[in-house]
Motif scaffolding. Structure first.
Motif, PDB file in Angstrom:
ATOM      1  N   TYR A  25     108.257  39.807  52.606  1.00 32.69           N
ATOM      2  CA  TYR A  25     107.169  38.830  52.443  1.00 32.69           C
ATOM      3  C   TYR A  25     107.542  37.585  51.554  1.00 32.69           C
ATOM      4  O   TYR A  25     107.038  36.578  51.891  1.00 32.69           O
ATOM      5  CB  TYR A  25     106.322  39.604  51.479  1.00 32.69           C
ATOM      6  CG  TYR A  25     105.127  38.799  51.054  1.00 32.69           C
ATOM      7  CD1 TYR A  25     103.919  38.663  52.001  1.00 32.69           C
ATOM      8  CD2 TYR A  25     104.887  38.258  49.650  1.00 32.69           C
ATOM      9  CE1 TYR A  25     102.740  37.925  51.615  1.00 32.69           C
ATOM     10  CE2 TYR A  25     103.648  37.699  49.093  1.00 32.69           C
ATOM     11  CZ  TYR A  25     102.755  37.434  50.320  1.00 32.69           C
ATOM     12  OH  TYR A  25     101.627  36.664  49.933  1.00 32.69           O
ATOM     13  N   GLU A  29     106.997  33.795  52.805  1.00 38.71           N
ATOM     14  CA  GLU A  29     106.258  33.004  52.186  1.00 38.71           C
ATOM     15  C   GLU A  29     107.117  31.783  51.825  1.00 38.71           C
ATOM     16  O   GLU A  29     106.634  30.833  51.845  1.00 38.71           O
ATOM     17  CB  GLU A  29     105.973  33.390  50.694  1.00 38.71           C
ATOM     18  CG  GLU A  29     104.654  34.610  50.774  1.00 38.71           C
ATOM     19  CD  GLU A  29     103.472  33.749  51.061  1.00 38.71           C
ATOM     20  OE1 GLU A  29     103.209  32.614  50.460  1.00 38.71           O
ATOM     21  OE2 GLU A  29     102.476  34.313  51.678  1.00 38.71           O
ATOM     22  N   ALA A  33     106.287  27.805  52.954  1.00 39.88           N
ATOM     23  CA  ALA A  33     106.334  26.708  52.118  1.00 39.88           C
ATOM     24  C   ALA A  33     107.170  25.648  52.557  1.00 39.88           C
ATOM     25  O   ALA A  33     106.886  24.379  52.666  1.00 39.88           O
ATOM     26  CB  ALA A  33     106.735  27.226  50.809  1.00 39.88           C
TER      27      ALA A  33
END
Length: 86
Positions: A25, A29, A33
């Motif tokens: 995860y 992420e 980003a």
């Protein structure tokens, strides 16, 4: 309730799976980003290029005007040469 001998193994495996999911995860992420940042930078660069192109388009000479100016210059040179020959 009795504690089965497999429960500590299952709990350990669940903890390992949870850790792996957390790591995955975090990677997703982080990748998102980074993609968002790159997209924003690309959008800024595109806006800058569009504004530069627009300013260049406004500053350029239109071809018909440039052709007329060249023809006028050629006419002046021809007249000057013709008048200086006499």
């Amino acid at each position: 309730m009795t504690a089965e001998p497999e429960h500590p193994v299952v709990h350990g495996e669940l903890a390992e799976l949870r850790r792996r999911l957390d790591v995955a995860y975090a990677r997703v992420e982080g990748g998102l980003a980074l993609l968002r940042h790159r997209t924003e930078e690309t959008a800024k660069e595109l806006d800058d290029l569009n504004s530069r192109m627009a300013s260049l388009e406004h500053a350029r000479w239109p071809l018909p005007s440039l052709a007329a100016l060249t023809a006028l210059g050629a006419l002046v040179v021809t007249l000057w040469q013709a008048l200086s020959a006499h």
